[in-house]
Structures are given as structure tokens and as C-alpha cells.
Enzyme design. Structure first.
Site, mmCIF file in Angstrom:
data_model
loop_
_atom_site.group_PDB
_atom_site.id
_atom_site.type_symbol
_atom_site.label_atom_id
_atom_site.label_comp_id
_atom_site.label_asym_id
_atom_site.label_seq_id
_atom_site.Cartn_x
_atom_site.Cartn_y
_atom_site.Cartn_z
ATOM 1 C CG HIS A 184 1.009 1.752 -66.280
ATOM 2 N ND1 HIS A 184 0.917 0.045 -66.809
ATOM 3 C CD2 HIS A 184 0.136 1.548 -65.398
ATOM 4 C CE1 HIS A 184 -0.135 -0.219 -66.371
ATOM 5 N NE2 HIS A 184 -0.513 0.563 -65.611
ATOM 6 C CD GLU A 280 5.062 -10.595 -62.146
ATOM 7 O OE1 GLU A 280 6.258 -10.148 -62.583
ATOM 8 O OE2 GLU A 280 4.524 -11.551 -62.975
ATOM 9 C CE1 TYR A 301 -6.503 -3.427 -63.662
ATOM 10 C CE2 TYR A 301 -5.856 -2.502 -65.817
ATOM 11 C CZ TYR A 301 -5.570 -3.013 -64.180
ATOM 12 O OH TYR A 301 -4.386 -2.295 -63.677
HETATM 13 CA CA LIG Z 1 6.581 -10.977 -64.519
#
Ligand SMILES: [Ca+2]
Length: 406
Positions: A184, A280, A301
Site C-alpha cells: 500500500h 471505490e 480478507y
Molecule cells: Ca472511501
């Protein structure tokens, strides 16, 4: 070598759809086909509004050609076009390559500071200075070893005359704090019309970083807006907020590898990886909170709920659209031309786990149609670029695709 590396993979010719042509105007795009997603969602959460997920399916009717124009690129992470139509592609292990418009590699660029090329880290995105033609300055993001961990850094440097080396590389911004994680990092890098840089980053996946997506004194899980020197952009929303990082433009982001600016509205659009479900698409506005990890349409997960299992909360922005199961959105690009008229202002997002490019038809800031492209290729699409009526895409298998009107 040039001609043999150009392989015509397939030609899609869907012809004229027929039953949707009700007027002379191109309206076939928003015909009501079933949603492209047919699998069961991971979570049984309800969307905030109709069409926030599983929009109507659409199908391109203009015949187009899909070609692989270069292969064996290693691990390409980003593809952008240069002012002269050549392509600049980053390679995760720490260099870049220039290809001509037909895919032939013409230059290898080295001289970048060492990158942490591990899991999701490495040399990531690249952007050209708006005055690149004269100042030869390029900007890039990468995973950098820093203090006792690593972080996402933004650097800049000048391409030398031979286009083989970066000179005077200098780090202009770091998304602190450094943590010990290989995941990330975000990140996309994009110039705004005011010649400031938007930069996205992730929250590093580990719990220590996750909560910091909500902290204004942390650079994790954010969208930044910085100058060419890495300073906070004028007008940034938290310039006068005590203890806030002044480079922050928006927050509450999980992991965003996707940014582009809508060609008509000028708004910044972003796509981010959710957990299991809940990827998103957002319209990023200054000072807004995009909710992670407080609100999400996904689950952990392992199947657990995220936090208090909240999807909507006052003061936190709703995604324009979400996917469950996930798309795994990496790079994206708006189709900024009209060569394929029904694609004008559509958004094309590279999907990793989903193995396709998502085409989204957008009206009034809502997704009104979705199509899956290149589903037969079995590729993880890492980035998509638009140039001159064509789309380019790079994949984790090291292929460079070109999609053009037939
Ligand atoms: Ca969001």
C-alpha cells in the site's frame, strides 16, 4: 526487431448493435444491459444510492483493434505519453524506458535513486513537467527505504540530452512516517492545470498505518497537492490546521493507484483498492474525508467486518461507485477525444485481479454504464494511458497494449 515485436492479437468487431439505434444520435451506450457483475457480493451491504454499484452493462459498438505492441517489459508499473507521442514506461525494479509510438523500445533511462523493489514497492509512477519540452524535468514516485522502515517518496530530476540518464535526482516529498511494510504505497502522480502535483498514497496495509488514514498529522492514506518543489500547494485545505501536514489535500484513503482529471469538469477522480469487496471510485475534493477505515463497503480478507461495519457516516464522502467483488483498480485514464465517439469522456480503469479493463460511462458525476474490455487476455492491467484517440495499457506480465479504432 521492431516489426516482429508487433503482434496483432485480435480484432474486435462487434458491428452495429441494431436494437438500440433508435435515433441518429449515439445513444447505444446507455442501453440497459444487465450489470457486468454477476457474482455474489462478499458483503450484503446496501448502497447509499441507486447505481452506486452494479450499474447497467454497456457494449461498445464501434469496431476497434487490440494489439500487443511490446512484450517482455519486466514489471512495468506506469505508462504515460510524451509530448511527441512516444511512451514513457516505468519499470518497478528501478529504471524507465522510452518506446516509440509503435511500441519499439528506443531508450533505457537509469540513474534513479535506489528503490525498495519488494511486493508492492519499487519505482512506481511518473509525470512529465508541463514544460518538459524545454526543461526535461520528470517526477516520479517510489518506495524508499527510510529511517527504520520505508515510505512513498516523490522525486524529480532532469533527463539528459541522450535520454539515457536522470541527472540531479532529488527527493521533493516523503509520505511520512516510515513503517515496516511492503504494501500500500499508492501511488499516482498527476499535474493539475495550475501546475501543482496531485499525489496519492496508501496506508501501508498494516494496522498501525490503517488508522493513520484518518490522521491529519500523518502522510498515510492521503491525497496530497504539492508544488514542483514538494511544498504545500497554495490554497491547500489544512494549511492553517494545527499539527496537520500542509501537503494534504484529502484523507481517509486506503490505497489509491489511480488518479485522473475529468476532461470536462476538471475534477480529480480517484480509484482505490478496498479490502475484500469495496473497491471505490471517488471524486476528490479539497479537505474531504473519504472514510477509510471508518466506512467501507468491503470486509476483511478473513471475512470479519471492518471496524464497526459502517458504510455511511455524516462528514465522510460516499464513493461515486464501488465494486464487490473487487475490480482491483490500478491506473486509469479518461478517454479525452472523440475518435471512438461513444468513448468520449468515458473512464478506463486497469483491473488487476479482475483481469480486464473496466470502461465506465459517466453522466452528471454518476456511473451509468459499465463494460469489461479485454476479458479474453487473462492479464493484470497495471496502468492505462490515453493519447490521440488511442488507449495504451501495461500489464504485470510485461505486455504493452494499444487499443485503437479499427
Ligand atoms: Ca472511501
Amino acid at each position: 526487431m521492431l516489426s516482429t515485436s508487433v503482434i496483432l492479437i485480435s480484432i474486435h468487431s462487434f458491428g452495429c448493435g441494431g436494437n438500440t439505434a433508435t435515433s441518429g444520435k449515439q445513444t447505444a451506450d446507455t442501453s440497459q444491459l444487465p450489470p457486468v457483475e454477476t457474482k455474489r457480493a462478499n458483503a450484503d451491504y446496501s448502497p447509499a444510492f441507486k447505481g452506486q454499484t452494479r450499474a447497467a452493462g454497456v457494449k461498445t459498438t464501434t469496431p476497434y483493434t487490440v494489439e500487443i505492441i511490446a512484450e517482455k517489459l519486466g514489471n512495468p508499473w506506469a505508462v504515460i505519453t510524451m509530448p511527441d507521442g512516444r511512451l514513457l514506461i516505468t519499470e518497478k525494479s528501478g529504471y524507465m524506458q522510452i518506446h516509440d509510438a509503435n511500441g519499439k523500445p528506443v531508450k533505457k533511462i537509469t540513474g534513479f535513486p535506489q528503490v525498495e523493489d519488494r511486493a508492492q514497492g519499487g519505482l512506481l509512477d511518473v509525470a512529465l513537467d508541463p514544460a518538459f519540452a524545454t526543461n526535461k524535468t520528470i517526477y516520479w514516485t517510489y518506495a524508499e527505504k527510510y529511517e527504520n522502515g520505508n515510505l512513498m517518496a516523490v522525486a524529480k530530476g532532469q533527463l539528459n540530452e541522450a535520454e539515457s540518464k536522470i541527472e540531479n535526482p532529488v527527493v521533493i516529498f516523503r509520505a511520512t512516517p516510515a513503517l515496516k511494510s511492503s504494501l500500500h504505497f499508492g501511488s499516482r502522480l498527476l499535474f493539475d492545470k495550475d501546475e501543482n502535483l496531485f499525489v496519492s498514497t496508501g496506508e501501508r496495509s498494516i494496522l498501525e498505518g490503517r488508522k493513520q488514514a484518518q490522521w491529519l498529522n500523518s502522510g498515510l492514506g492521503k491525497i496530497f497537492k504539492i508544488t514542483k518543489d514538494g511544498k504545500p500547494a497554495a490554497g491547500n485545505p489544512f494549511l492553517n490546521t494545527k499539527d496537520a501536514m500542509p501537503e494534504i489535500y484529502a484523507y481517509g484513503i486506503r490505497n489509491a493507484q489511480s488518479l485522473d482529471i475529468h476532461p470536462v469538469t476538471g475534477a480529480l477522480w480517484e480509484a482505490e483498492f478496498g479490502p475484500r469487496g469495496g473497491d471505490e471510485l471517488n471524486i476528490i475534493q479539497a479537505g474531504k474525508n473519504y472514510g477509510w477505515p471508518v466506512i467501507t463497503y468491503g470486509i476483511e480478507y478473513d471475512g470479519d467486518e471492518v471496524g464497526s461495519a459502517i458504510q455511511q457516516q455524516a462528514g465522510m464522502e460516499q464513493p461515486v461507485y464501488y465494486w464487490d467483488p473487487v475490480l482491483s483498480p490500478s491506473g486509469m485514464a479518461f478517454y479525452k477525444g472523440n475518435t471512438i465517439p461513444e468513448w468520449t469522456n468515458n473512464l478506463f480503469i486497469g483491473g488487476l485481479n479482475s483481469n480486464h479493463i473496466a470502461r465506465l460511462v459517466i453522466e452528471n458525476n454518476k456511473v451509468v454504464g459499465e463494460e469489461r474490455l479485454l476479458t479474453d487476455k487473462n492479464e493484470r492491467f497495471r496502468d492505462v494511458a490515453y493519447f490521440n484517440g488511442m488507449l495504451y495499457a501495461v500489464t504485470d506480465a510485461g505486455n504493452l497494449y494499444r487499443i485503437s479504432k479499427k
